[in-house]
Design an enzyme around this catalytic site. Sequence first.
Site, PDB file in Angstrom:
ATOM      1  N   ASP B  68       0.849  -1.236  -0.270  1.00  0.00           N
ATOM      2  CA  ASP B  68      -0.177   0.057  -0.012  1.00  0.00           C
ATOM      3  C   ASP B  68       0.758   1.348  -0.008  1.00  0.00           C
ATOM      4  O   ASP B  68       2.107   1.299   0.294  1.00  0.00           O
ATOM      5  CB  ASP B  68      -0.858  -0.067   1.129  1.00  0.00           C
ATOM      6  CG  ASP B  68      -0.293  -0.045   2.480  1.00  0.00           C
ATOM      7  OD1 ASP B  68       0.815  -0.652   2.713  1.00  0.00           O
ATOM      8  OD2 ASP B  68      -0.766   0.768   3.491  1.00  0.00           O
ATOM      9  N   GLU B 122      -0.023  -0.988   5.603  1.00  0.00           N
ATOM     10  CA  GLU B 122       0.991  -0.462   6.574  1.00  0.00           C
ATOM     11  C   GLU B 122       1.003   0.906   6.731  1.00  0.00           C
ATOM     12  O   GLU B 122       1.529   1.392   7.795  1.00  0.00           O
ATOM     13  CB  GLU B 122       2.386  -0.935   5.982  1.00  0.00           C
ATOM     14  CG  GLU B 122       3.666  -0.748   6.960  1.00  0.00           C
ATOM     15  CD  GLU B 122       4.178   0.735   6.875  1.00  0.00           C
ATOM     16  OE1 GLU B 122       5.062   0.622   7.662  1.00  0.00           O
ATOM     17  OE2 GLU B 122       4.181   1.428   6.094  1.00  0.00           O
TER      18      GLU B 122
END
Lengths: 357, 357
Positions: B68, B122
Amino acid sequence: MTTTDLLARCAQLVDIPSVSHDEAAITDFIESELRAVPWLTLDRVDHTLVARTTFGRDRRIILAGHTDTVPANNNDRARIDGDVLWGLGSADMKSGVTVLLELARTVDAPLVDVTYIFYECEEVASQHSGLLKVEKARPELLAGDAAVLAEPTSARIEAGCQGAMRVAVTMTGERAHTARPWMGTNAIHRLAGVLERVAAYKERRPVLNGCEFREALQAVHVEGGVAGNVVPDRAVVTINHRYAPDRTTDEAFEHVRSVVADALGPNDAVELRDAAAPAPPALDHPLLADLVARVDAPPMAKLGWTDVSFFANRGTPATNFGPGDPNVAHSANEHVQRQEIERVHAALEGLLTTGAA
Amino acid sequence: MTTTDLLARCAQLVDIPSVSHDEAAITDFIESELRAVPWLTLDRVDHTLVARTTFGRDRRIILAGHTDTVPANNNDRARIDGDVLWGLGSADMKSGVTVLLELARTVDAPLVDVTYIFYECEEVASQHSGLLKVEKARPELLAGDAAVLAEPTSARIEAGCQGAMRVAVTMTGERAHTARPWMGTNAIHRLAGVLERVAAYKERRPVLNGCEFREALQAVHVEGGVAGNVVPDRAVVTINHRYAPDRTTDEAFEHVRSVVADALGPNDAVELRDAAAPAPPALDHPLLADLVARVDAPPMAKLGWTDVSFFANRGTPATNFGPGDPNVAHSANEHVQRQEIERVHAALEGLLTTGAA
């Protein structure tokens, strides 16, 4: 002396809800009480009622009070216990309004002309003030030689009023990751110097017309921060300053700036957010001097801001004088003593009927 | 050495949007690339893909990277200019993911077993982390002797990581009218003492495993205030503390408390809002020591927090090692150098194929 039970009359007004912006009912009530009084001319601007005598006396005194209250705090119903009335607005300022209404209804031959003003929206932002609406629509209704605001003063003269301003101090910095803060500058840390200086402030206590004012400088709001892991580049503290009427608003603002100046860098800013001008005591005006002589306790300075400033800054000397302890205004245990209502009534009735020529 | 154009491969990943909570497409892409690779066993938990070799080697190394990114900042499309790739996630951390994907696809006979983890979420609150989801659903997939997080480190070893906590300091006071502030106590003024101490803080720089950590203490948020004319009775400053791995979270919190203690009164509070534990460098572990030997630049301490902590606090020694400058991560000018991607690829490929036995 009146034979009317002024505490009961005040309870009647307390039982008519009139939180700011909702003064229609209480103004209707006052208007209905005064409509048939032969010595009064009534004018209404929205929910502000102006009742004037027109005897052609040499002088005209304004007796003014606001009809609105702050929101209720479990105290919206009147409760009389002995000689004390409890309830929202009992001190601020339906007891003062009670006195004005009683005088308007009963003093049929005053030695000065009188303008009674019952106005809306004093407890909210000044732009909503009923006095401003009257000034815009019918400015001639505000003419007078002196004014008494029946704000709560514990039945003492509280002369003039201090000015109030809010000043925003914006501290700047440079963003960085909090794991590497040496890459930036923390604006919140830089607030420390400003807050230290404000906290250590020693206020002036100038004496004017025998009244000791007492200034104040207080941080009232602080905010800053970008995110939980970012060194913030901006923090703002808002400072409330109360200043005595021997200073103009410009002078007072420069004073605030000078207090924090040493803590500022070239990218920081000090901005005046809003200001309400002070009013001098003006107790040497004959009408106000006459009133002072009718009150046992010596006059004091008004430390808060009131609409005395509205009149003073339009050239009409003004003072505060009303029943009720200002320290319980806006609190859940707001109340007023019968004796204070009667003392204020007696002093003002005396001014209108035996003095003030 | 690979013949693949890793910069072009990374551009391909940058062009698949994958802002946190939207990692389906990029995970599908990675899965499609690895599905037919004969030496890998694939497992998927939501949008986290785990690809393992199962050669029965003595040791297993985890190579992990999140897929991400933070939200785009006018940089959502990849742009290659010479040997530099610009675009969202190019540094943090699609270049690292590119390296892991290339190794997974091409290293057919590693001397250690390898667990490649491509995980979601994350960059947002840790509760959403793909690693936590895998731990809950398939904890055995996270087993390993050591772990390398391919977070951006400019192709250097950044060992362990500092802990991060947020501490709220609440200062109390007593409300009063700002015209009579001596009737109360200003909570915002009382912040000055706290901010002074935080601003004057001298941080520790402990050296662990030859890596110099550098702690930090930064106010990241401040708020207080009741109304423009009220002395405030409450003000809160939130402090971010970064602490080296020679301290536990409890010890670090007590340290923060001790820094501000002298500024506090009996009604003030110091509260731990959240904390992410630190991780020790652990460079003496044979797999990590082998990696250190393959990188020219000496290892440094990781000052920020990374998922190295996730593994370390579950008993798996871990380090950060990836292409991309951490200082441009999350910025509009995020970019990565071809050379850094290739150096990280070469070092990890060497670890898997010629060392680590």
